[in-house]
Design a protein around this motif. Structure first.
Motif, PDB file in Angstrom:
ATOM      1  N   THR A  81       0.272  -0.960   0.083  1.00 33.89           N
ATOM      2  CA  THR A  81      -0.104   0.212   0.230  1.00 33.89           C
ATOM      3  C   THR A  81       1.031   1.699  -0.083  1.00 33.89           C
ATOM      4  O   THR A  81       0.233   2.519  -0.574  1.00 33.89           O
ATOM      5  CB  THR A  81      -1.068   0.185   1.419  1.00 33.89           C
ATOM      6  OG1 THR A  81      -0.128  -0.734   2.228  1.00 33.89           O
ATOM      7  CG2 THR A  81      -2.089  -1.072   1.161  1.00 33.89           C
ATOM      8  N   ILE A  84       1.218   2.982  -3.394  1.00 35.94           N
ATOM      9  CA  ILE A  84       0.561   3.532  -3.799  1.00 35.94           C
ATOM     10  C   ILE A  84      -0.294   4.891  -2.799  1.00 35.94           C
ATOM     11  O   ILE A  84      -0.013   5.902  -3.378  1.00 35.94           O
ATOM     12  CB  ILE A  84      -1.186   3.023  -3.485  1.00 35.94           C
ATOM     13  CG1 ILE A  84      -1.706   1.980  -4.376  1.00 35.94           C
ATOM     14  CG2 ILE A  84      -2.348   3.570  -3.958  1.00 35.94           C
ATOM     15  CD1 ILE A  84      -2.540   0.950  -4.385  1.00 35.94           C
ATOM     16  N   GLU A  93      -2.199  13.865  -4.841  1.00 28.80           N
ATOM     17  CA  GLU A  93      -1.664  12.709  -4.793  1.00 28.80           C
ATOM     18  C   GLU A  93      -0.485  12.251  -4.354  1.00 28.80           C
ATOM     19  O   GLU A  93       1.081  12.966  -4.655  1.00 28.80           O
ATOM     20  CB  GLU A  93      -1.705  11.985  -5.995  1.00 28.80           C
ATOM     21  CG  GLU A  93      -1.453  10.384  -5.533  1.00 28.80           C
ATOM     22  CD  GLU A  93      -2.155   9.097  -7.018  1.00 28.80           C
ATOM     23  OE1 GLU A  93      -1.651   8.522  -6.852  1.00 28.80           O
ATOM     24  OE2 GLU A  93      -3.137  10.163  -8.129  1.00 28.80           O
ATOM     25  N   ALA A  96       5.117   8.063  -5.694  1.00 29.01           N
ATOM     26  CA  ALA A  96       5.271   6.872  -5.617  1.00 29.01           C
ATOM     27  C   ALA A  96       6.763   6.558  -5.804  1.00 29.01           C
ATOM     28  O   ALA A  96       7.522   7.013  -6.487  1.00 29.01           O
ATOM     29  CB  ALA A  96       4.906   6.028  -7.228  1.00 29.01           C
ATOM     30  N   TYR A 149       0.350  -9.259  -1.233  1.00 27.99           N
ATOM     31  CA  TYR A 149       0.188  -9.178  -2.736  1.00 27.99           C
ATOM     32  C   TYR A 149       0.796  -9.433  -3.545  1.00 27.99           C
ATOM     33  O   TYR A 149       0.292  -9.500  -4.040  1.00 27.99           O
ATOM     34  CB  TYR A 149      -0.135  -7.449  -2.225  1.00 27.99           C
ATOM     35  CG  TYR A 149      -1.490  -6.756  -1.795  1.00 27.99           C
ATOM     36  CD1 TYR A 149      -2.515  -7.273  -2.352  1.00 27.99           C
ATOM     37  CD2 TYR A 149      -0.994  -6.207  -0.488  1.00 27.99           C
ATOM     38  CE1 TYR A 149      -3.745  -6.813  -1.899  1.00 27.99           C
ATOM     39  CE2 TYR A 149      -1.976  -5.953  -0.289  1.00 27.99           C
ATOM     40  CZ  TYR A 149      -3.479  -6.179  -0.463  1.00 27.99           C
ATOM     41  OH  TYR A 149      -4.885  -5.717   0.823  1.00 27.99           O
ATOM     42  N   LEU A 154      -4.338  -9.436 -10.314  1.00 31.62           N
ATOM     43  CA  LEU A 154      -5.604  -8.124 -10.328  1.00 31.62           C
ATOM     44  C   LEU A 154      -6.888  -8.585 -10.588  1.00 31.62           C
ATOM     45  O   LEU A 154      -8.042  -8.756  -9.774  1.00 31.62           O
ATOM     46  CB  LEU A 154      -4.984  -6.972 -11.619  1.00 31.62           C
ATOM     47  CG  LEU A 154      -6.859  -6.414 -12.558  1.00 31.62           C
ATOM     48  CD1 LEU A 154      -6.676  -5.642 -11.294  1.00 31.62           C
ATOM     49  CD2 LEU A 154      -6.485  -5.733 -13.316  1.00 31.62           C
ATOM     50  N   SER A 187      -7.302   9.846  -8.517  1.00 33.64           N
ATOM     51  CA  SER A 187      -6.739   8.737  -8.968  1.00 33.64           C
ATOM     52  C   SER A 187      -7.863   7.750  -8.917  1.00 33.64           C
ATOM     53  O   SER A 187      -7.862   7.758  -7.736  1.00 33.64           O
ATOM     54  CB  SER A 187      -5.181   8.463  -9.375  1.00 33.64           C
ATOM     55  OG  SER A 187      -4.961   7.965  -7.820  1.00 33.64           O
ATOM     56  N   PHE A 188      -7.830   6.603  -9.515  1.00 31.10           N
ATOM     57  CA  PHE A 188      -8.204   5.507  -9.348  1.00 31.10           C
ATOM     58  C   PHE A 188      -7.681   4.740  -8.608  1.00 31.10           C
ATOM     59  O   PHE A 188      -8.402   3.969  -7.594  1.00 31.10           O
ATOM     60  CB  PHE A 188      -8.040   4.448 -10.571  1.00 31.10           C
ATOM     61  CG  PHE A 188      -8.751   2.926 -10.283  1.00 31.10           C
ATOM     62  CD1 PHE A 188     -10.366   3.229 -10.216  1.00 31.10           C
ATOM     63  CD2 PHE A 188      -8.295   2.016 -10.366  1.00 31.10           C
ATOM     64  CE1 PHE A 188     -10.702   1.915  -9.536  1.00 31.10           C
ATOM     65  CE2 PHE A 188      -8.777   0.925 -10.286  1.00 31.10           C
ATOM     66  CZ  PHE A 188     -10.104   0.910  -9.865  1.00 31.10           C
ATOM     67  N   THR A 189      -6.133   4.905  -8.996  1.00 29.30           N
ATOM     68  CA  THR A 189      -4.819   3.727  -8.350  1.00 29.30           C
ATOM     69  C   THR A 189      -4.949   4.488  -6.308  1.00 29.30           C
ATOM     70  O   THR A 189      -5.758   3.333  -5.413  1.00 29.30           O
ATOM     71  CB  THR A 189      -3.236   4.831  -8.092  1.00 29.30           C
ATOM     72  OG1 THR A 189      -3.664   4.447  -9.200  1.00 29.30           O
ATOM     73  CG2 THR A 189      -2.627   4.271  -7.099  1.00 29.30           C
ATOM     74  N   GLU A 190      -5.189   5.780  -5.969  1.00 33.16           N
ATOM     75  CA  GLU A 190      -6.062   6.271  -4.903  1.00 33.16           C
ATOM     76  C   GLU A 190      -6.754   5.709  -4.267  1.00 33.16           C
ATOM     77  O   GLU A 190      -7.466   5.349  -3.148  1.00 33.16           O
ATOM     78  CB  GLU A 190      -5.835   7.859  -4.167  1.00 33.16           C
ATOM     79  CG  GLU A 190      -4.734   8.317  -4.133  1.00 33.16           C
ATOM     80  CD  GLU A 190      -3.805   9.668  -3.629  1.00 33.16           C
ATOM     81  OE1 GLU A 190      -3.147   9.570  -2.634  1.00 33.16           O
ATOM     82  OE2 GLU A 190      -4.611  10.182  -4.354  1.00 33.16           O
ATOM     83  N   ALA A 192      -9.235   3.069  -4.548  1.00 35.68           N
ATOM     84  CA  ALA A 192      -8.646   2.103  -4.691  1.00 35.68           C
ATOM     85  C   ALA A 192      -8.056   1.324  -3.173  1.00 35.68           C
ATOM     86  O   ALA A 192      -7.713   0.549  -2.768  1.00 35.68           O
ATOM     87  CB  ALA A 192      -7.940   0.715  -5.754  1.00 35.68           C
ATOM     88  N   TYR A 193      -7.430   2.684  -2.584  1.00 37.91           N
ATOM     89  CA  TYR A 193      -6.668   2.429  -1.342  1.00 37.91           C
ATOM     90  C   TYR A 193      -7.293   1.675  -0.493  1.00 37.91           C
ATOM     91  O   TYR A 193      -7.331   0.653   0.230  1.00 37.91           O
ATOM     92  CB  TYR A 193      -6.071   3.549  -0.863  1.00 37.91           C
ATOM     93  CG  TYR A 193      -5.223   2.857  -0.039  1.00 37.91           C
ATOM     94  CD1 TYR A 193      -3.929   3.259  -0.146  1.00 37.91           C
ATOM     95  CD2 TYR A 193      -5.746   3.447   2.036  1.00 37.91           C
ATOM     96  CE1 TYR A 193      -3.050   2.808   1.124  1.00 37.91           C
ATOM     97  CE2 TYR A 193      -4.889   3.617   2.649  1.00 37.91           C
ATOM     98  CZ  TYR A 193      -3.550   3.607   2.735  1.00 37.91           C
ATOM     99  OH  TYR A 193      -2.237   2.746   3.432  1.00 37.91           O
TER     100      TYR A 193
END
Length: 461
Positions: A81, A84, A93, A96, A149, A154, A187-190, A192-193
């Motif tokens: 995590t 992300i 954001e 990374a 993970y 995915l 973002s979609f990444t964050e 989904a965190y």
């Protein structure tokens, strides 16, 4: 968010947590009854650095309180995590981290967390808690979520985690809504965190029977997401309708003026002595404002509440003695760093706050030099009978050159053994300037000190 309703029959740990103001919110009042028997809890640490800072101190000391009452603690380092970043409390954001930096930070944090609990459990024993440090230390685990993970694809993640999550609930999280309404968006990444953190709780519940997550008040949404995940994948059966797991959030620690706790002149105060010296760590707590010191004693020490109340009453009689601040600095430094390093910080403090030449000459020179061993402020210099203070400053590193020392003295900012130097170019250093015949103290400005040790065998006039 469950309302706190404290009964006399609640476990001692519950009374302690509530009495110290450590419970911001709980997901279910049943947690207090559950704490009557051993439970395993976890708290996450972002691997944004290779050591914890004192912004991590509250959850770590809270973990210590659970250990002293027979519970078990898991520190989860977000090797996955962390790549992300949690959007909670952030307006943009985060950058990374690369895999090498992440691995370095995870390794450093793992070492430092174990070190903290080893020191802290020793501190707890010395404060009268009936536990064996070795046995209690075995109840501390440090895990890395990258381990579970690493082999999850995915498709596996969407099938195992995504199908149990509802977008409407995810959108309702305060951290998500705030970012969606901002100019930068999210973002979609964050976004989904929260699913990753929810799965972390589920994984620890399933594999280690971890039933409690603790975290800062900004973690409420992530904790609730984890509880929802556990309920959906492990629904209550039969007549047992109690929650299988719980969440507890801690208060956000700020100063009385509303500033964020843990910052010193804009820099983080680290729990690793290589990043923040023990002296500077000690001094951070010594500088605590009167308005904050009582709360910090409750949050960060194991001192009984009655003892804290008595201490504050005594402190209020003569606040200029800073008795409460000294106790806070003593307790936290011993807990985080050890008895021996606390003693070192005390000696350094005694030297740097000696107000006169006479007070300096009362110090134990051997103890002072030992306390500053490997400290960049300790310099070893060969003195000659004609060495000027300007030369001494340049050799000790207190000034970049003799001319800088001369200019600083003319401005009134250069001191030898706490006495102002008027003429650094012509005033020489003599044997009467040496404390215990072995050292002298240079100061530039208000608080920049250098301890100068005379090399053995070198004479001075």
């Amino acid at each position: 968010m469950a309302q706190i309703n404290l009964a006399r029959t609640m476990p001692a740990l519950v009374h302690d947590l509530v009495g110290r103001g450590l419970v911001s919110s709980i997901t279910n009042h049943g947690l207090f009854r559950r704490l009557d028997s051993p439970i395993t809890l976890y708290c996450g640490i972002d691997p944004t650095a290779d050591a914890p800072h004192i912004g991590n101190l509250l959850p770590m000391t809270c973990g210590l309180r659970f250990l002293t009452h027979g519970h078990s603690v898991i520190s989860l380092i977000g090797g996955a995590t962390g790549a992300i970043g949690d959007p909670s409390g952030r307006s943009t954001e985060r950058n990374a981290l690369g895999p090498d930096q992440l691995a370095h930070n995870v390794a450093g944090l793992t070492h430092q967390v174990h070190r903290f609990y080893t020191n802290a459990l020793g501190y707890a024993e010395r404060r009268g808690y009936p536990l064996a440090s070795t046995a209690a230390a075995e109840k501390v685990q440090v895990v890395n979520n990258a381990d579970w993970y690493a082999n999850m694809s995915l498709v596996d993640f969407l099938g195992d985690v995504g199908r149990h999550s509802r977008v409407s609930a995810m959108l309702s999280r305060e951290s998500v809504r705030a970012r969606m309404e901002s100019e930068a968006g999210i973002s979609f990444t964050e976004f989904a965190y929260q699913l990753l953190q929810a799965h972390d709780f589920y994984h620890l519940y399933s594999t280690k029977h971890c039933q409690l997550q603790i975290g800062g008040s900004d973690q409420w949404g992530n904790i609730v997401a984890g509880l929802d995940m556990i309920r959906k994948r492990h629904p209550p059966t039969g007549t047992d309708q109690d929650d299988p797991a719980f969440g507890l959030t801690l208060p956000l620690v700020t100063t009385a003026s509303g500033e964020k706790f843990g910052k010193s002149a804009g820099n983080a105060v680290w729990m690793d002595e290589k990043k923040t010296s023990v002296f500077d760590f000690y001094q951070f707590f010594m500088r605590t404002q009167d308005a904050d010191v009582e709360q910090y004693l409750k949050y960060f020490t194991l001192l009984p509440l009655k003892e804290i109340d008595d201490l504050i009453m005594e402190h209020d009689k003569l606040p200029e003695r800073r008795l409460a601040q000294k106790t806070l600095a003593d307790e936290v430094t011993e807990m985080v760093h050890s008895e021996s390093l606390l003693q070192k910080a005390r000696v350094q403090t005694e030297l740097m706050y000696a107000q006169s030449r006479a007070a300096l000459h009362d110090l134990d020179v051997t103890a002072v030099l030992a306390a500053f061993k490997n400290d960049p402020r300790l310099a070893r210099v060969e003195l000659t009978g004609s060495m000027t203070i300007a030369e001494l400053c340049a050799k000790a590193g207190a000034c970049s050159s003799k001319s800088e020392a001369v200019k600083l003295a003319k401005r009134g900012g250069l001191y030898l053994n706490q006495e102002r130097v008027a003429d650094a170019l012509n005033q020489t250093v003599t044997s009467t300037d040496l404390v215990g015949g072995r050292m002298c103290i240079l100061r530039t400005g208000k608080a920049n000190y250098w301890i100068v040790e005379v090399v053995p065998g070198v004479s001075s006039s």
